[in-house]
Design a protein around this motif. Sequence first.
Motif, mmCIF file in Angstrom:
data_model
loop_
_atom_site.group_PDB
_atom_site.id
_atom_site.type_symbol
_atom_site.label_atom_id
_atom_site.label_comp_id
_atom_site.label_asym_id
_atom_site.label_seq_id
_atom_site.Cartn_x
_atom_site.Cartn_y
_atom_site.Cartn_z
ATOM 1 N N PHE A 76 5.341 -0.197 7.283
ATOM 2 C CA PHE A 76 6.769 0.493 6.588
ATOM 3 C C PHE A 76 7.346 -1.621 6.325
ATOM 4 O O PHE A 76 6.803 -1.887 7.609
ATOM 5 C CB PHE A 76 7.771 0.610 7.783
ATOM 6 C CG PHE A 76 8.050 1.749 7.914
ATOM 7 C CD1 PHE A 76 8.387 2.843 6.020
ATOM 8 C CD2 PHE A 76 6.690 3.320 8.180
ATOM 9 C CE1 PHE A 76 8.064 4.311 6.845
ATOM 10 C CE2 PHE A 76 6.530 4.391 7.907
ATOM 11 C CZ PHE A 76 7.593 4.890 6.365
ATOM 12 N N PRO A 77 7.763 -1.572 5.641
ATOM 13 C CA PRO A 77 8.579 -1.066 4.625
ATOM 14 C C PRO A 77 7.566 -0.339 3.597
ATOM 15 O O PRO A 77 6.136 -1.041 3.364
ATOM 16 C CB PRO A 77 9.457 -1.469 4.107
ATOM 17 C CG PRO A 77 9.639 -3.059 4.426
ATOM 18 C CD PRO A 77 8.884 -3.046 5.848
ATOM 19 N N VAL A 78 6.702 0.292 3.186
ATOM 20 C CA VAL A 78 5.997 1.148 2.446
ATOM 21 C C VAL A 78 6.053 0.589 1.148
ATOM 22 O O VAL A 78 6.737 0.737 0.162
ATOM 23 C CB VAL A 78 5.170 2.168 2.360
ATOM 24 C CG1 VAL A 78 4.076 2.414 1.837
ATOM 25 C CG2 VAL A 78 5.308 2.786 4.072
ATOM 26 N N SER A 79 4.500 -0.236 0.704
ATOM 27 C CA SER A 79 5.193 -0.357 -1.223
ATOM 28 C C SER A 79 3.824 0.089 -1.627
ATOM 29 O O SER A 79 2.643 0.417 -1.028
ATOM 30 C CB SER A 79 4.936 -2.433 -1.320
ATOM 31 O OG SER A 79 4.178 -2.601 -0.287
ATOM 32 N N ASP A 80 3.901 -0.451 -2.778
ATOM 33 C CA ASP A 80 2.405 -0.194 -4.095
ATOM 34 C C ASP A 80 0.818 -0.808 -3.383
ATOM 35 O O ASP A 80 0.496 -0.501 -3.467
ATOM 36 C CB ASP A 80 2.497 -0.628 -5.008
ATOM 37 C CG ASP A 80 3.424 0.416 -5.963
ATOM 38 O OD1 ASP A 80 3.765 1.888 -5.314
ATOM 39 O OD2 ASP A 80 3.958 0.433 -7.120
#
Length: 210
Positions: free
Chosen positions: A56-60
């Motif tokens: 987290f924070p989750v991104s591509d």
Amino acid sequence: MSRRIPIVPTIIVIAAALLMVRLGVWQLQRLHEKAALATRYAANVARPPLPLAALFPVSDDALFRRTSAMCLSVVHWSAEAGRTAAGTPGWRHIASCRTGAEGPGFAADMGVSQESSAPAWNGGVVRGRLTWAPNATPLVARLFGAAPASVPMIVGETAAPGLQPSAQPDPAAMPNNHLAYAVQWFLFAGVALVIYALLLWRRTRRARLP
């Protein structure tokens, strides 16, 4: 005597053709971006697993990596069209999970069945590959309104009782049709200019006739 070349229609056609060319160039840019993402996702497949809280924070950039999280309880279930790891179609059951102090909630794909009714699973550890949960917001609403935040989803390697494990997300299956879209836009621009040139030629020819 009428003008040989009409000004306003010519400006409109040229502007439209330039817009189509710009869209084609943008599709070529997206082609290279998608290729870079595919390379990154392929690397994620081979990376060691990490807890979802650590991503987290989750991104591509984190997609397709193996991860795990504790689903303290299921807030609600949703059913989407899906396939098992063996390729059998059916209903895949997605749980919206509460995580408590561990971090924000997440979605868990807990497997596929031939029935759309929710399975008897109330939570537990979920392990699998990371992707985004399906977005049920209509396209028109996404175009003219605020798009909802993407929700990370773990496709569980172990299915809930009574279900078959869903097919794990594969970066090789990610479509990359931007080259075809770019060629289409360039063709549209060329066809528009050719048709308009033929119309001008026909108009000029008629004007020359007695």
